[in-house]
Each structure stands twice: as C-alpha cells, then as structure tokens.
Design an enzyme around this catalytic site. Structure first.
Site, PDB file in Angstrom:
ATOM      1  N   ASN A   8      31.579 -23.075  -8.672  1.00  0.00           N
ATOM      2  CA  ASN A   8      31.031 -23.154 -10.022  1.00  0.00           C
ATOM      3  C   ASN A   8      31.592 -24.416 -10.685  1.00  0.00           C
ATOM      4  O   ASN A   8      32.762 -24.467 -11.033  1.00  0.00           O
ATOM      5  CB  ASN A   8      31.441 -21.888 -10.789  1.00  0.00           C
ATOM      6  CG  ASN A   8      31.065 -21.937 -12.255  1.00  0.00           C
ATOM      7  OD1 ASN A   8      30.305 -22.810 -12.684  1.00  0.00           O
ATOM      8  ND2 ASN A   8      31.592 -21.003 -13.030  1.00  0.00           N
ATOM      9  N   LYS A  10      30.792 -25.624 -13.547  1.00  0.00           N
ATOM     10  CA  LYS A  10      30.851 -25.514 -15.017  1.00  0.00           C
ATOM     11  C   LYS A  10      30.259 -26.773 -15.677  1.00  0.00           C
ATOM     12  O   LYS A  10      29.291 -27.327 -15.173  1.00  0.00           O
ATOM     13  CB  LYS A  10      32.292 -25.238 -15.455  1.00  0.00           C
ATOM     14  CG  LYS A  10      32.901 -24.055 -14.683  1.00  0.00           C
ATOM     15  CD  LYS A  10      34.194 -23.539 -15.233  1.00  0.00           C
ATOM     16  CE  LYS A  10      34.665 -22.366 -14.385  1.00  0.00           C
ATOM     17  NZ  LYS A  10      35.783 -21.665 -14.925  1.00  0.00           N
ATOM     18  N   HIS A  97      28.890 -14.706 -16.515  1.00  0.00           N
ATOM     19  CA  HIS A  97      30.184 -15.369 -16.290  1.00  0.00           C
ATOM     20  C   HIS A  97      31.071 -15.172 -17.523  1.00  0.00           C
ATOM     21  O   HIS A  97      30.573 -15.149 -18.650  1.00  0.00           O
ATOM     22  CB  HIS A  97      29.983 -16.861 -16.003  1.00  0.00           C
ATOM     23  CG  HIS A  97      31.274 -17.515 -15.606  1.00  0.00           C
ATOM     24  ND1 HIS A  97      32.165 -17.981 -16.530  1.00  0.00           N
ATOM     25  CD2 HIS A  97      31.841 -17.719 -14.389  1.00  0.00           C
ATOM     26  CE1 HIS A  97      33.239 -18.455 -15.888  1.00  0.00           C
ATOM     27  NE2 HIS A  97      33.063 -18.300 -14.587  1.00  0.00           N
ATOM     28  N   GLU A  99      32.860 -17.029 -19.243  1.00  0.00           N
ATOM     29  CA  GLU A  99      32.724 -18.010 -20.334  1.00  0.00           C
ATOM     30  C   GLU A  99      31.433 -17.777 -21.133  1.00  0.00           C
ATOM     31  O   GLU A  99      31.384 -18.033 -22.327  1.00  0.00           O
ATOM     32  CB  GLU A  99      32.807 -19.435 -19.762  1.00  0.00           C
ATOM     33  CG  GLU A  99      34.248 -19.755 -19.357  1.00  0.00           C
ATOM     34  CD  GLU A  99      34.388 -20.521 -18.054  1.00  0.00           C
ATOM     35  OE1 GLU A  99      33.440 -21.210 -17.645  1.00  0.00           O
ATOM     36  OE2 GLU A  99      35.471 -20.413 -17.441  1.00  0.00           O
ATOM     37  N   GLU A 170      35.922 -11.281 -11.480  1.00  0.00           N
ATOM     38  CA  GLU A 170      36.736 -12.387 -11.969  1.00  0.00           C
ATOM     39  C   GLU A 170      37.554 -11.916 -13.168  1.00  0.00           C
ATOM     40  O   GLU A 170      37.051 -11.900 -14.304  1.00  0.00           O
ATOM     41  CB  GLU A 170      35.850 -13.557 -12.402  1.00  0.00           C
ATOM     42  CG  GLU A 170      35.014 -14.133 -11.289  1.00  0.00           C
ATOM     43  CD  GLU A 170      34.579 -15.559 -11.608  1.00  0.00           C
ATOM     44  OE1 GLU A 170      34.957 -16.468 -10.874  1.00  0.00           O
ATOM     45  OE2 GLU A 170      33.880 -15.755 -12.621  1.00  0.00           O
ATOM     46  N   GLY A 176      40.876 -20.173 -14.430  1.00  0.00           N
ATOM     47  CA  GLY A 176      41.321 -21.473 -14.942  1.00  0.00           C
ATOM     48  C   GLY A 176      42.771 -21.496 -15.390  1.00  0.00           C
ATOM     49  O   GLY A 176      43.211 -22.437 -16.033  1.00  0.00           O
ATOM     50  N   SER A 215      41.254 -18.744 -10.102  1.00  0.00           N
ATOM     51  CA  SER A 215      42.346 -19.554  -9.547  1.00  0.00           C
ATOM     52  C   SER A 215      42.437 -19.501  -8.017  1.00  0.00           C
ATOM     53  O   SER A 215      43.530 -19.515  -7.445  1.00  0.00           O
ATOM     54  CB  SER A 215      43.682 -19.173 -10.192  1.00  0.00           C
ATOM     55  OG  SER A 215      43.633 -19.457 -11.585  1.00  0.00           O
TER      56      SER A 215
END
Ligand code: PGA
Length: 251
Positions: A8, A10, A97, A99, A170, A176, A215
């Site tokens: 991904n 992003k 996702h 985010e 996730e 991240g 991560s």
C-alpha cells in the site's frame, strides 16, 4: 489459495517515481516469485496506469486501488468508481483502511456499502479491520473485529467467491509506528477473524485469505508468514522501496 503480498503506497510517489519503483521491482522479482504467491501493488490513483503498464503483463503481479466510491458514475466530485479502477488495470481494491476510517471519517456502514459494491462490480476486495490501542487495552479486540466484519460483509453478494474477498487485520496501533504486533497477538486475532468468517460465510470461510498489516519489514515478514491463519501481508512504509518490498515478497 495463493498467498497475497500487498504493498500500500498510500499518498506517496509521483508518476515517474511510481513507474521507476515498479520497474525496479519487476527486475528484482523476475523469475523468482514462488507459484503459491501473488503480489499486489496499490499506488495512488494518479500512478495506477504507470504501475499497471509495467507490472500486470507479468504473471502473478497485480495492481489495485486504495479506495473507490460505491456508485457506477455520477455527481461525486473527487471520487472514483470500480470501473474506472479496472480501466487502469486494477483488479483489487482496499476498503476500510484504518486511515480512511480514522483520518477521513468513514464509518462501518460506508465500508460495508463499498465492500458490497466493489464485489458486485468485479473487483477483488480487501476489507481492512483492526482495533485501536484503547480497545486492545480494554480487552475488546474480538468484539471490535466481529463488529467490523459483520458490518463490512453485511450486504456482499451471496455468490461471492473466496478468492475475491480478502480480510486484512491491521491493528491501528501497529500501522506506521514500527511497533509490530507480537506472534501471539497476530495469531489470536487471525483466529478470531477466521472464527467470525466461519459464522458469517460458512461455505467459503476457510478459503478466504487473511492478511496481517502493521509495521511489516524484511526482517519480520518470514516469521509473520509462518503463523497460523496468516495468508499474506499488507505493507505500507517498507513497500515504498523496491528492494525492501522484494525481500518481504520472497521471505
Ligand atoms: P505500515 O502500514 O506497514 O507502514 O505499518 C501498513 C498499512 O497501512 O497498510
């Protein structure tokens, strides 16, 4: 079931940068991709075509969209449809996702509408779920995952094939942050996901791929892939550099 190693990207990389990384990756993976694995690159919309031109002619390599809107076309400024993704060479897309949920404010109901619409309109959909740190601390992991799965899958077509639906676990606190979930945490969460899928979609549950994301790096990918119920990974930061992502793919 083929393991799925997904990247991904992003909101990173211009057209030229994306095209260069895709070419480097194609070179690194050439002739090395195991038959039981497929690779998926999910660039920003603006470089989907650049990446798909390089990668999709190669067996086992796919591109996908990071998001889409659940309508075929219309007055939805700033949005993109499943058919537009497919037109650029994408066969997969993410929904839900973390985010999108926590930065852009998408709720469970919208994620469910997108998941159903994407599947109805020919995309393979990767439904992303995961708990926040405070939910983990409160012992609510199983409940949160169950709620996100129920809402995310509520309206999917009855005849959905296992190969077209993927779930990515996730944990929000691991995305991240460099703080990867431990093997027990991953295995337990993936066990909860499998159990809930068996309840919701008994006919296909055991064939649905469950990815881990958060991560993932070249030095932990092999150990994560070896865990029960881990059928692939979804990689952010470490997927931006071709060499590092190719090590994860071949881990
Ligand atoms: P990360 O991101 O690998 O940088 O933690 C994962 C993701 O957001 O899919």
């Amino acid at each position: 079931m083929k393991e799925l190693m997904a990247a991904n990207w992003k909101m990173y990389k211009t057209w030229d940068q994306a095209s260069a990384t895709a070419s480097e990756l194609a070179g690194l993976l050439h002739g090395k991709l195991p038959a039981g694995r497929e690779v998926l690159i999910i660039p920003p919309f603006t470089s989907l075509k650049a990446v798909s031109d390089v990668l999709t002619p190669i067996e086992g390599l796919h591109v996908g969209g990071q998001d889409f809107y659940p309508a075929q076309e219309g007055a939805f400024t700033g949005e993109i449809s499943p058919a537009m993704l497919a037109d650029l060479g994408a066969d997969y897309a993410l929904t839900g996702h973390s985010e999108r949920r926590h930065v852009l404010g998408e709720d469970d109901a919208l994620v469910g509408r997108k998941t159903a619409f994407g599947l109805e309109h020919g995309l393979k959909v990767i439904l992303c779920i995961g708990e926040k740190v405070e939910e983990r601390k409160a012992g609510r992991v199983e409940e949160v995952l169950a709620r996100q799965l129920e809402a995310g899958l509520a309206d999917i077509p009855k005849k959905t094939l296992a190969e077209n639906l993927v779930v990515a676990y996730e944990p929000v606190w691991a995305i991240g942050t460099g703080e990867v979930a431990g093997p027990d945490e991953i295995q337990t969460a993936h066990g909860h996901v499998r159990k809930k899928l068996q309840q919701l979609l008994p006919a296909i549950a055991n064939e649905i791929r469950i990815l881990y994301g958060g991560s993932v790096k070249p030095d932990n990918a092999g150990a994560i892939m070896a865990l029960d119920n881990v059928d692939g990974v979804l990689v952010g930061g470490a997927s931006l550099i071709a060499e590092s992502f190719s090590k994860i793919v071949l881990a």
